[in-house]
Every structure is written in structure tokens, then in C-alpha cells.
Design an enzyme around this catalytic site. Structure first.
Site, PDB file in Angstrom:
ATOM      1  N   TYR A 120       0.820  -1.219   0.000  1.00  0.00           N
ATOM      2  CA  TYR A 120       0.000   0.000   0.000  1.00  0.00           C
ATOM      3  C   TYR A 120       0.858   1.275   0.000  1.00  0.00           C
ATOM      4  O   TYR A 120       1.691   1.479   0.858  1.00  0.00           O
ATOM      5  CB  TYR A 120      -0.928   0.043   1.221  1.00  0.00           C
ATOM      6  CG  TYR A 120      -2.012  -1.032   1.220  1.00  0.00           C
ATOM      7  CD1 TYR A 120      -2.335  -1.765   0.081  1.00  0.00           C
ATOM      8  CD2 TYR A 120      -2.722  -1.315   2.381  1.00  0.00           C
ATOM      9  CE1 TYR A 120      -3.316  -2.740   0.094  1.00  0.00           C
ATOM     10  CE2 TYR A 120      -3.716  -2.294   2.405  1.00  0.00           C
ATOM     11  CZ  TYR A 120      -4.007  -3.001   1.255  1.00  0.00           C
ATOM     12  OH  TYR A 120      -4.974  -3.959   1.277  1.00  0.00           O
TER      13      TYR A 120
HETATM   14  N1  LIG Z   1      -6.976  -7.821   0.835  1.00  0.00           N
HETATM   15  C1  LIG Z   1      -7.249  -7.119  -0.228  1.00  0.00           C
HETATM   16  O1  LIG Z   1      -6.983  -7.531  -1.372  1.00  0.00           O
HETATM   17  C2  LIG Z   1      -7.904  -5.773  -0.054  1.00  0.00           C
HETATM   18  C3  LIG Z   1      -8.475  -5.128  -1.177  1.00  0.00           C
HETATM   19  C4  LIG Z   1      -9.108  -3.889  -0.948  1.00  0.00           C
HETATM   20  C5  LIG Z   1      -9.133  -3.321   0.321  1.00  0.00           C
HETATM   21  N2  LIG Z   1      -8.535  -3.976   1.369  1.00  0.00           N
HETATM   22  C6  LIG Z   1      -8.526  -3.400   2.737  1.00  0.00           C
HETATM   23  O2  LIG Z   1      -9.804  -2.897   3.040  1.00  0.00           O
HETATM   24  C7  LIG Z   1      -9.720  -1.505   3.346  1.00  0.00           C
HETATM   25  C8  LIG Z   1     -10.980  -0.813   2.974  1.00  0.00           C
HETATM   26  O3  LIG Z   1     -11.269  -0.957   1.591  1.00  0.00           O
HETATM   27  P1  LIG Z   1     -12.084   0.163   0.831  1.00  0.00           P
HETATM   28  O4  LIG Z   1     -11.357   1.467   0.967  1.00  0.00           O
HETATM   29  O5  LIG Z   1     -12.363  -0.356  -0.527  1.00  0.00           O
HETATM   30  O6  LIG Z   1     -13.422   0.218   1.740  1.00  0.00           O
HETATM   31  P2  LIG Z   1     -14.800   0.942   1.679  1.00  0.00           P
HETATM   32  O7  LIG Z   1     -15.101   1.247   3.102  1.00  0.00           O
HETATM   33  O8  LIG Z   1     -15.740   0.107   0.895  1.00  0.00           O
HETATM   34  O9  LIG Z   1     -14.595   2.286   0.836  1.00  0.00           O
HETATM   35  C9  LIG Z   1     -14.030   3.411   1.422  1.00  0.00           C
HETATM   36  C10 LIG Z   1     -14.492   4.664   0.690  1.00  0.00           C
HETATM   37  O10 LIG Z   1     -15.890   4.845   0.910  1.00  0.00           O
HETATM   38  C11 LIG Z   1     -16.162   6.212   1.114  1.00  0.00           C
HETATM   39  N3  LIG Z   1     -16.729   6.364   2.462  1.00  0.00           N
HETATM   40  C12 LIG Z   1     -16.451   5.640   3.565  1.00  0.00           C
HETATM   41  N4  LIG Z   1     -17.201   6.067   4.606  1.00  0.00           N
HETATM   42  C13 LIG Z   1     -17.983   7.063   4.156  1.00  0.00           C
HETATM   43  C14 LIG Z   1     -18.948   7.883   4.756  1.00  0.00           C
HETATM   44  N5  LIG Z   1     -19.303   7.765   6.028  1.00  0.00           N
HETATM   45  N6  LIG Z   1     -19.533   8.842   3.980  1.00  0.00           N
HETATM   46  C15 LIG Z   1     -19.205   8.975   2.673  1.00  0.00           C
HETATM   47  N7  LIG Z   1     -18.274   8.205   2.061  1.00  0.00           N
HETATM   48  C16 LIG Z   1     -17.679   7.266   2.790  1.00  0.00           C
HETATM   49  C17 LIG Z   1     -14.855   6.959   0.967  1.00  0.00           C
HETATM   50  O11 LIG Z   1     -14.778   7.366  -0.386  1.00  0.00           O
HETATM   51  P3  LIG Z   1     -14.015   8.750  -0.813  1.00  0.00           P
HETATM   52  O12 LIG Z   1     -12.621   8.603  -0.337  1.00  0.00           O
HETATM   53  O13 LIG Z   1     -14.186   8.745  -2.306  1.00  0.00           O
HETATM   54  O14 LIG Z   1     -14.757   9.851  -0.125  1.00  0.00           O
HETATM   55  C18 LIG Z   1     -13.817   5.899   1.247  1.00  0.00           C
HETATM   56  O15 LIG Z   1     -12.582   6.137   0.589  1.00  0.00           O
HETATM   57  C19 LIG Z   1      -8.464  -1.033   2.596  1.00  0.00           C
HETATM   58  O16 LIG Z   1      -7.953   0.161   3.133  1.00  0.00           O
HETATM   59  C20 LIG Z   1      -7.561  -2.221   2.846  1.00  0.00           C
HETATM   60  O17 LIG Z   1      -7.031  -2.151   4.173  1.00  0.00           O
HETATM   61  C21 LIG Z   1      -7.950  -5.188   1.180  1.00  0.00           C
END
Ligand SMILES: NC(=O)c1ccc[n+]([C@@H]2O[C@H](COP(=O)([O-])OP(=O)(O)OC[C@H]3O[C@@H](n4cnc5c(N)ncnc54)[C@H](OP(=O)(O)O)[C@@H]3O)[C@@H](O)[C@H]2O)c1
Length: 319
Positions: A55
Site C-alpha cells: 500500500y
Molecule cells: N486484501 C485485499 O486484497 C484488499 C483489497 C481492498 C481493500 N482492502 C482493505 O480494506 C480496506 C478498505 O477498503 P475500501 O477502501 O475499498 O473500503 P470501503 O469502506 O468500501 O470504501 C471506502 C471509501 O468509501 C467512502 N466512504 C467511507 N465512509 C464514508 C462515509 N461515512 N460517507 C461517505 N463516504 C464514505 C470513501 O470514499 P471517498 O474517499 O471517495 O470519499 C472511502 O474512501 C483497505 O484500506 C484495505 O485495508 C484489502
């Protein structure tokens, strides 16, 4: 609202049902803002911080190659309070252009574990996860290397990510047979728009008493409702900043689904992000949802539903 904690699979380790994902630290979120998000999460009672060697800025290069900024930022931000956190990181995605700069060989794992420890400024990793299955490396080699790290005290528990159920079953069988460490958790994608894991992975983890850490509970932001079409990307959103993977969600069917969920959320006096997260947290077998907060208020929003009980009348409408 109070944060909920439970055992990580069959271990005695207590983990919060919200984990902080840090995939965007050092990528779109600078160091100061990352530290604010981390502070907000720890203050709210989140005790799991999920990162990966991969990351950082390198995720967005044409030839993707990890550059470690997320681990470095966490290492600096956690100074003095490292012991209160369950620190989870990962190995396996490309960290260089060489043939051995990726994957789950003993060669790569041993080197990368040292690099992660250095970047995280710690002597141990609580949960060391293999990022995805590596078809080039025999599983016994991977599990032997991980077991050695546990014996050396550099790793507390091991987990897998993005494994199919058969790959976890094979791993568990090898660990049994060779008396090696077992994966205690699986990390997989799960949200209202992406439910594939219900077929095999979720029942497998329940049956084997493995922890299930689910990522992208808000479909990378699609389930926050900020996108109304693929051509209308709000300024500052991840899609506008260039995230490619969110585009998989930009289908007509998904936009229609999101509109329906938004209506249901309003009827239950929560916003769409809370509704989507609340649904994930109420699915049996889910240990913790890894949220990708990009602002401290995303944590506050999430915490409000950490103990929300999914209303019975909604159950039928989401099948
Ligand atoms: N193992 C793997 O292959 C893998 C793959 C993907 C992720 N991950 C892990 O999972 C974590 C989370 O993944 P993700 O970032 O895809 O998760 P997510 O929670 O589905 O998406 C996060 C995005 O949603 C928006 N958001 C979240 N809370 C909000 C709220 N209260 N109001 C408005 N918008 C909101 C934001 O978008 P904006 O930034 O556009 O505002 C934020 O960047 C990663 O950081 C990583 O640690 C692992």
C-alpha cells in the site's frame, strides 16, 4: 454507541467489529490526514489496523509495485501506543520488478517480513496475511516460512486474503499434517453489491471457525451514494482521484440498486453508508469490516452503526 469486540476465529485475540483500512494512506491521503484518521479510529475503540507492504503510491503506477508508504506512516503515527493495536499487514504483491520480488516463496516472505517490521517500527506483526494465493509456490513452503516467523516472535498470528475456499481447505490440511501454524482468518471482499463470498468462503470460515475480515464494505465508496453515474465523479472522491477498481461497480444495475438502498436507508433514519455497513456487520460469520475511511468523520459515521441491529422487516427485502 459502543464498539463491539469478538474473538478472531479460534484465537483468544479480541478484535473490534470495525477495522481501519489504510490502503489509501500515503497514496491519496497525506501523512497528516492519515494520522488524524488513525487517531479518530483508535479513540472510537477500533483496535485493528490493516495495511500491506504494497500500500502506497506504487499502487497507481502503470507497472504496479509497492512502495511501503502506508506502513511507514502507521509506524510513525503509532509511536508510543503500538501495543494497544492489533497490527495486520500483508505480503505477496509485487514489491519490485525482479522475479522474486513478489509471491509467497520463503525467499520473498522472509525478506518482506523484515522490511515490514522496519517500516512499521515494531518488533512484531500481530496478524501477517498472505495477500493472495500464489500458484507458483507450494503451500507447504509458504506455511513453513510463516511458522518460522511465529517461532521467531516476529509474527503472532497468520491469515490469508483473497483465497478461494479450496485453497484455505488445502492450507489447513497441510498445516494439520505438518504441524504448522494455521491461518486464523480470511480477508475477502463483501458488500451489498458483491456477495460472492456467501457461496463458499463464508460457510467455510464458519465451519472452520476462522475469523472473517471483510474489505470494501462500502464497495469502495459506491455504497456511500456519492456516485450517480459513471460520468459524474464528485471532486475529491476516489474515482475522481483515479482509483481504477471502483469502476467495476459502475454498472446500470448497481446504480439502480444503490437508489433502492438509499430509499430504504432513509426509511430507517440512517445514511446510505451506515445502512451498507450495518448490513455487512449483521451478517453471521463476519468478524470485522475493514473500512476505508478517507476522513475522520467517516469513522464517526461508522461507529454509530457498530452495534446497530438489522431490523427484521429489512431482512426479507435484501435477500
Ligand atoms: N486484501 C485485499 O486484497 C484488499 C483489497 C481492498 C481493500 N482492502 C482493505 O480494506 C480496506 C478498505 O477498503 P475500501 O477502501 O475499498 O473500503 P470501503 O469502506 O468500501 O470504501 C471506502 C471509501 O468509501 C467512502 N466512504 C467511507 N465512509 C464514508 C462515509 N461515512 N460517507 C461517505 N463516504 C464514505 C470513501 O470514499 P471517498 O474517499 O471517495 O470519499 C472511502 O474512501 C483497505 O484500506 C484495505 O485495508 C484489502
Amino acid at each position: 454507541m459502543r464498539m463491539k469486540y469478538s474473538n478472531l476465529g479460534r484465537t483468544g485475540l479480541q478484535v473490534s467489529n470495525l477495522s481501519l483500512g489504510t490502503m489509501a494512506f500515503g497514496r491519496w491521503i497525506d501523512e497528516e490526514a492519515s494520522a488524524d484518521i488513525l487517531d479518530a479510529a483508535l479513540e472510537a475503540g477500533v483496535n485493528v489496523v490493516d495495511t500491506a507492504n504494497f500500500y502506497g503510491k506504487g499502487q497507481d503506477e502503470v507497472v504496479k509495485c509497492g512502495t511501503g508508504e502506508s506502513e511507514e506512516i502507521i509506524g510513525r503515527a503509532l509511536k508510543g501506543r503500538r501495543h494497544s493495536v492489533v497490527l495486520a499487514t500483508k505480503v505477496g504483491l509485487p514489491m519490485g520488478q525482479g522475479v522474486n520480488d513478489r509471491g509467497l516463496s520463503r525467499f520473498h516472505i522472509m525478506r518482506e517480513a523484515e522490511q515490514s517490521l522496519r517500516r512499521l517500527q515494531t518488533d512484531y506483526i500481530d496478524l501477517y496475511q498472505v495477500h493472495r494465493f500464489d500458484e507458483r509456490t507450494p503451500l507447504d513452503e509458504t506455511l513453513t516460512a510463516l511458522t518460522e516467523l511465529v517461532k521467531q516472535g516476529k509474527v503472532r498470528y497468520i491469515g490469508c486474503s483473497n483465497f478461494a475456499a479450496w485453497q484455505m481447505a488445502k492450507s489447513n490440511g497441510i498445516s494439520d499434517m505438518l504441524k504448522l501454524e494455521h491461518f486464523v482468518s480470511s480477508q475477502s471482499q463483501y458488500n451489498l453489491l458483491s456477495r460472492e463470498l456467501e457461496r463458499e468462503i463464508l460457510p467455510f470460515c464458519q465451519s472452520e471457525n476462522m475469523g472473517l475480515l471483510v474489505y470494501s464494505p462500502m464497495a469502495r465508496g459506491m455504497l456511500s451514494g456519492k456516485y450517480t453515474s459513471a460520468g459524474d465523479l464528485p471532486e475529491g472522491s476516489r474515482a475522481a482521484l483515479g482509483e481504477e477498481l471502483i469502476r467495476q461497480y459502475f454498472t446500470d444495475e448497481n446504480f439502480e440498486q444503490v437508489a433502492i438502498y438509499r430509499q430504504l436507508a432513509e426509511e430507517h433514519s440512517v445514511n446510505l453508508s451506515q445502512f451498507s455497513l450495518g448490513w455487512v456487520l449483521n451478517q453471521p460469520g463476519v468478524t470485522s469490516a475493514i473500512i476505508g475511511a478517507s476522513k475522520p468523520h467517516h469513522i464517526t459515521d461508522a461507529v454509530k452503526v457498530s452495534d446497530w441491529l438489522w431490523p427484521d422487516d429489512l431482512q426479507e427485502q435484501i435477500r
